[in-house]
Scaffold this motif. Structure first.
Motif, PDB file in Angstrom:
ATOM      1  N   PRO A   2       0.819  -1.211   0.000  1.00 38.71           N
ATOM      2  CA  PRO A   2       0.000   0.000   0.000  1.00 38.71           C
ATOM      3  C   PRO A   2       0.857   1.268   0.000  1.00 38.71           C
ATOM      4  O   PRO A   2       2.005   1.258   0.435  1.00 38.71           O
ATOM      5  CB  PRO A   2      -0.810  -0.116   1.289  1.00 38.71           C
ATOM      6  CG  PRO A   2      -0.123  -1.134   2.126  1.00 38.71           C
ATOM      7  CD  PRO A   2       0.702  -1.985   1.217  1.00 38.71           C
ATOM      8  N   PRO A   5       1.098   6.649   3.820  1.00 37.15           N
ATOM      9  CA  PRO A   5       0.179   7.750   4.129  1.00 37.15           C
ATOM     10  C   PRO A   5       0.870   9.100   3.940  1.00 37.15           C
ATOM     11  O   PRO A   5       2.093   9.208   4.052  1.00 37.15           O
ATOM     12  CB  PRO A   5      -0.171   7.529   5.596  1.00 37.15           C
ATOM     13  CG  PRO A   5       0.177   6.121   5.880  1.00 37.15           C
ATOM     14  CD  PRO A   5       1.288   5.752   4.942  1.00 37.15           C
ATOM     15  N   LYS A  18     -13.071  16.213   4.647  1.00 37.66           N
ATOM     16  CA  LYS A  18     -11.967  15.324   5.012  1.00 37.66           C
ATOM     17  C   LYS A  18     -12.026  14.097   4.116  1.00 37.66           C
ATOM     18  O   LYS A  18     -13.064  13.439   3.998  1.00 37.66           O
ATOM     19  CB  LYS A  18     -12.115  14.928   6.483  1.00 37.66           C
ATOM     20  CG  LYS A  18     -11.083  13.935   6.953  1.00 37.66           C
ATOM     21  CD  LYS A  18     -11.312  13.574   8.409  1.00 37.66           C
ATOM     22  CE  LYS A  18     -12.493  12.696   8.560  1.00 37.66           C
ATOM     23  NZ  LYS A  18     -12.296  11.358   8.993  1.00 37.66           N
ATOM     24  N   GLU A  20     -11.482  10.235   2.783  1.00 35.68           N
ATOM     25  CA  GLU A  20     -11.561   8.928   3.441  1.00 35.68           C
ATOM     26  C   GLU A  20     -10.183   8.526   3.926  1.00 35.68           C
ATOM     27  O   GLU A  20      -9.166   8.912   3.336  1.00 35.68           O
ATOM     28  CB  GLU A  20     -12.064   7.864   2.454  1.00 35.68           C
ATOM     29  CG  GLU A  20     -13.561   7.678   2.492  1.00 35.68           C
ATOM     30  CD  GLU A  20     -13.971   6.476   1.677  1.00 35.68           C
ATOM     31  OE1 GLU A  20     -13.494   5.352   1.957  1.00 35.68           O
ATOM     32  OE2 GLU A  20     -14.772   6.686   0.756  1.00 35.68           O
ATOM     33  N   ASN A  21     -10.145   7.749   4.973  1.00 35.45           N
ATOM     34  CA  ASN A  21      -8.901   7.229   5.545  1.00 35.45           C
ATOM     35  C   ASN A  21      -7.967   8.349   6.000  1.00 35.45           C
ATOM     36  O   ASN A  21      -6.753   8.268   5.854  1.00 35.45           O
ATOM     37  CB  ASN A  21      -8.180   6.306   4.566  1.00 35.45           C
ATOM     38  CG  ASN A  21      -7.198   5.396   5.280  1.00 35.45           C
ATOM     39  OD1 ASN A  21      -7.490   4.889   6.358  1.00 35.45           O
ATOM     40  ND2 ASN A  21      -6.037   5.197   4.699  1.00 35.45           N
ATOM     41  N   CYS A  22      -8.553   9.409   6.520  1.00 33.97           N
ATOM     42  CA  CYS A  22      -7.781  10.575   6.958  1.00 33.97           C
ATOM     43  C   CYS A  22      -8.200  10.951   8.378  1.00 33.97           C
ATOM     44  O   CYS A  22      -9.376  10.865   8.722  1.00 33.97           O
ATOM     45  CB  CYS A  22      -8.052  11.744   6.012  1.00 33.97           C
ATOM     46  SG  CYS A  22      -7.148  13.238   6.426  1.00 33.97           S
ATOM     47  N   GLU A  89      -3.566   4.456  16.292  1.00 30.58           N
ATOM     48  CA  GLU A  89      -4.785   4.877  15.593  1.00 30.58           C
ATOM     49  C   GLU A  89      -4.474   5.619  14.300  1.00 30.58           C
ATOM     50  O   GLU A  89      -5.338   5.724  13.425  1.00 30.58           O
ATOM     51  CB  GLU A  89      -5.621   5.795  16.491  1.00 30.58           C
ATOM     52  CG  GLU A  89      -6.131   5.130  17.734  1.00 30.58           C
ATOM     53  CD  GLU A  89      -6.824   6.117  18.659  1.00 30.58           C
ATOM     54  OE1 GLU A  89      -7.434   7.095  18.165  1.00 30.58           O
ATOM     55  OE2 GLU A  89      -6.764   5.908  19.877  1.00 30.58           O
ATOM     56  N   GLY A  92      -1.268   3.991   8.976  1.00 28.84           N
ATOM     57  CA  GLY A  92      -1.906   3.753   7.688  1.00 28.84           C
ATOM     58  C   GLY A  92      -2.891   4.825   7.266  1.00 28.84           C
ATOM     59  O   GLY A  92      -3.528   4.695   6.224  1.00 28.84           O
ATOM     60  N   LYS A  93      -3.016   5.895   8.026  1.00 29.17           N
ATOM     61  CA  LYS A  93      -3.977   6.965   7.714  1.00 29.17           C
ATOM     62  C   LYS A  93      -3.241   8.197   7.202  1.00 29.17           C
ATOM     63  O   LYS A  93      -2.132   8.495   7.627  1.00 29.17           O
ATOM     64  CB  LYS A  93      -4.748   7.375   8.976  1.00 29.17           C
ATOM     65  CG  LYS A  93      -5.377   6.254   9.730  1.00 29.17           C
ATOM     66  CD  LYS A  93      -6.728   5.969   9.226  1.00 29.17           C
ATOM     67  CE  LYS A  93      -7.364   4.947  10.171  1.00 29.17           C
ATOM     68  NZ  LYS A  93      -8.530   4.377   9.714  1.00 29.17           N
ATOM     69  N   ASP A  94      -3.902   8.929   6.303  1.00 28.68           N
ATOM     70  CA  ASP A  94      -3.424  10.252   5.935  1.00 28.68           C
ATOM     71  C   ASP A  94      -3.754  11.180   7.092  1.00 28.68           C
ATOM     72  O   ASP A  94      -4.717  10.953   7.828  1.00 28.68           O
ATOM     73  CB  ASP A  94      -4.120  10.749   4.671  1.00 28.68           C
ATOM     74  CG  ASP A  94      -3.765   9.939   3.438  1.00 28.68           C
ATOM     75  OD1 ASP A  94      -2.639   9.403   3.376  1.00 28.68           O
ATOM     76  OD2 ASP A  94      -4.617   9.837   2.531  1.00 28.68           O
ATOM     77  N   ASN A 120       4.069   5.389  11.304  1.00 31.41           N
ATOM     78  CA  ASN A 120       4.355   4.524  10.148  1.00 31.41           C
ATOM     79  C   ASN A 120       5.856   4.356   9.972  1.00 31.41           C
ATOM     80  O   ASN A 120       6.420   4.782   8.960  1.00 31.41           O
ATOM     81  CB  ASN A 120       3.751   5.128   8.874  1.00 31.41           C
ATOM     82  CG  ASN A 120       2.271   5.334   8.999  1.00 31.41           C
ATOM     83  OD1 ASN A 120       1.511   4.387   8.922  1.00 31.41           O
ATOM     84  ND2 ASN A 120       1.855   6.568   9.221  1.00 31.41           N
TER      85      ASN A 120
END
Length: 123
Positions: A2, A5, A18, A20-22, A89, A92-94, A120
């Motif tokens: 993947p 981020p 915002k 997604e995945n942020c 938490e 893997g998130k932006d 990360n």
């Protein structure tokens, strides 16, 4: 594998949402930087907002790594521990912050860049 981020510049413009995945990491979220540009300027750590942003970035990074140079207030250790415990938490998130994005090839002096690196880690 993947994509890594990234940091996103949060906007106050009408219609901005915002992605997604942020995760938003601005103040007053629990991931907000307690070191401010205005505080840096008031204390003589830079003559311009850009210089002060570098101070706030370095203070945040050093403080998270355990330095007691920058903040020794009664809640400093509790706040640091709470933030570090919540790092998974963010994995893997932006991350979205109001700081301007740096020009291509320049360092990112935003606390969100510190959080991205800690959440990360690269092997």
């Amino acid at each position: 594998m993947p994509d890594m981020p990234t940091r996103i510049q949060r906007r106050r413009t009408k219609g901005w949402r915002k992605p997604e995945n942020c995760v938003i990491v601005t103040r007053p979220s629990r991931f907000g930087n307690p070191f401010t540009i205005s505080g840096a300027l008031e204390n003589g750590y830079g003559e311009t907002p850009e210089e002060a942003r570098g101070y706030a970035f370095e203070a945040f990074r050093s403080w998270l790594r355990g330095s007691e140079t920058w903040w020794m207030g009664p809640r400093a250790e509790t706040t640091r521990k709470r933030l570090l415990d919540a790092l998974p938490e963010l994995r893997g998130k932006d991350l979205a912050c109001y700081c301007p994005l740096p020009p291509e090839g320049k360092p990112d002096y935003c606390h969100a860049a510190v959080l991205l690196a800690l959440a990360n880690p690269t092997p």
